[in-house]
Design an enzyme around this catalytic site. Structure first.
Site, PDB file in Angstrom:
ATOM      1  N   GLU A  55      81.038 -15.705  33.970  1.00 33.80           N
ATOM      2  CA  GLU A  55      80.949 -16.815  34.913  1.00 33.80           C
ATOM      3  C   GLU A  55      80.955 -16.312  36.357  1.00 33.80           C
ATOM      4  OE1 GLU A  55      84.007 -18.075  31.701  1.00 33.80           O
ATOM      5  OE2 GLU A  55      83.161 -16.226  32.534  1.00 33.80           O
ATOM      6  N   TRP A 173      73.755  14.308   0.275  1.00 33.07           N
ATOM      7  CA  TRP A 173      73.891  12.967   0.815  1.00 33.07           C
ATOM      8  C   TRP A 173      73.293  11.982  -0.169  1.00 33.07           C
ATOM      9  CZ3 TRP A 173      77.046  12.304   4.733  1.00 33.07           C
ATOM     10  CH2 TRP A 173      77.234  13.347   5.636  1.00 33.07           C
ATOM     11  N   ARG A 187      80.026   1.779  13.892  1.00 32.14           N
ATOM     12  CA  ARG A 187      81.265   2.284  14.503  1.00 32.14           C
ATOM     13  C   ARG A 187      81.408   1.784  15.936  1.00 32.14           C
ATOM     14  NH1 ARG A 187      80.699   8.541  12.365  1.00 32.14           N
ATOM     15  NH2 ARG A 187      81.600   8.214  10.281  1.00 32.14           N
TER      16      ARG A 187
END
Length: 368
Positions: A55, A173, A187
């Site tokens: 504002e 992986w 994150r």
């Protein structure tokens, strides 16, 4: 202004608020648009923690008279002195005649107090325009006040059959590079990561944000909360190598006398609590997190803590990065939950979003 105009300008304010993403923790994201005679005079958003509120930025940016103007703001303006003066007084001073508020502020210091003050000063106030979207924008902020605990997010990269590793605990992986990069933005959305000493000792992760595009935006790396009942985390662990990061180790009060003294860096705080069977209570974790204004926490851990959190129905949001691979029955399940005897004992989530990422699938769910 018509209802359609109110929705149009409030939608604009919500999009403005999103520009402060990653930078305002623990403050909420807020956007503001000032309109007069159906023309936009100014816009603003909360850019960073301790910075100008939306504002005030919108008012300061314009040289136009605001007498008779309408302000659209995504969250009820503040009426108390914090890091900045009360926005409600500035609105009154500039003779804005109408204020449209998407959602009331759940903070007891503000809740409806600003609305009443505006009305007492002859200003028309409308609330609830795009309210659901505004609350979703700051879900952890609202959750903190309604539940008196941090908002807990749990994420895992899993195979099609729900495994996070094979029988030999090999996990690098399962998911794609793009999925792992997406975790960096996840994150950045929180102000703390919760993990355990087992995870740190076994994987020696960094658990930080390393994407340069994101690190340029964030005010700080998310704090790290480590559950370590026996104070086993080595001083040379990778998690201590991230600069200017708050690390909180929660451990058993017995470790004040029973454990060898460890020398951690200055940014490491050790909190001693009473444990039962070497288990740290979630209530203690919540209370410590609240002390440090950590209201949005991403859980990154192994099966033991995950199992406890799921059994206690403590997870508010679950994200799975699902890779199109099958690891087999002897792989490690992400939930760690024992077989249930009755279907009514199941743990249920509601799917919020599904998104393809490279060859993986991102599935975001909320507690039912």
């Amino acid at each position: 202004m018509s209802k359609l105009d109110d929705i149009k300008f409030m939608t604009m304010a919500i999009e403005l608020a999103k520009k402060g993403n990653y930078r305002t923790h623990p403050n909420p994201l807020v956007g503001a648009v000032i309109v007069k005679d159906n023309k936009i005079l100014s816009k603003g958003f909360h850019r960073r923690f301790r910075g100008k509120h939306a504002e005030r930025e919108a008012i300061d940016k314009t040289k136009h008279s605001l007498n008779g103007a309408t302000m659209y703001v995504t969250l009820e303006p503040c009426c108390h002195h914090g890091n900045t003066p009360p926005c409600v007084d500035l609105i009154i001073k500039n003779k804005i005649s109408r204020v449209v508020i998407a959602s009331k502020d759940p903070n007891p210091l503000v809740n409806e107090k600003s609305i009443n003050k505006l009305k007492d000063n002859g200003i028309e106030v409308a609330t609830g325009i795009c309210e659901d979207e505004a609350i979703e924008l700051n879900k952890s902020f609202f959750y903190k006040f309604s539940h008196r605990k941090p908002y807990l997010r749990l994420k895992f990269g899993v195979s099609l059959d729900g495994k996070i590793a094979n029988q030999r605990k090999e996990s690098k992986w399962i998911t794609s590079i793009k999925s792992r990069k997406f975790v960096q933005s996840q994150r950045a959305e929180v102000n703390a990561i919760l993990t355990t000493s087992n995870t740190i000792i076994e994987d020696n992760p960094y658990m930080n944000i390393r994407d340069n595009k994101i690190t340029e935006l964030i005010a700080n790396q998310p704090a790290l909360i480590i559950l370590d009942s026996k104070l086993r985390v080595p001083c040379n662990s990778n998690i201590f190598k991230t600069k200017n990061r708050l690390v909180i180790i929660i451990t058993d009060i017995k470790n004040t006398t029973n454990s060898p003294i460890k020398t951690y860096k200055d940014n490491v705080i050790i909190k001693y609590v009473s444990t039962v069977n070497n288990k740290i209570s979630l209530r203690d974790v919540y209370d410590i997190a609240n002390t440090y204004n950590l209201n949005d926490i991403l859980v990154e851990c192994g099966g033991t803590l995950t199992k406890s959190l799921l059994k206690e129905n403590a997870i508010d949001e679950l994200t799975l990065y699902v890779a199109p691979k099958i690891i087999g029955q002897h792989g490690i399940n992400f939930s760690g939950i024992d077989a249930i005897k009755k279907l009514k004992e199941k743990i249920s989530f509601k799917i919020k979003n599904i998104l393809p990422i490279d060859n993986d699938l991102y599935i975001n769910m909320r507690k039912q």
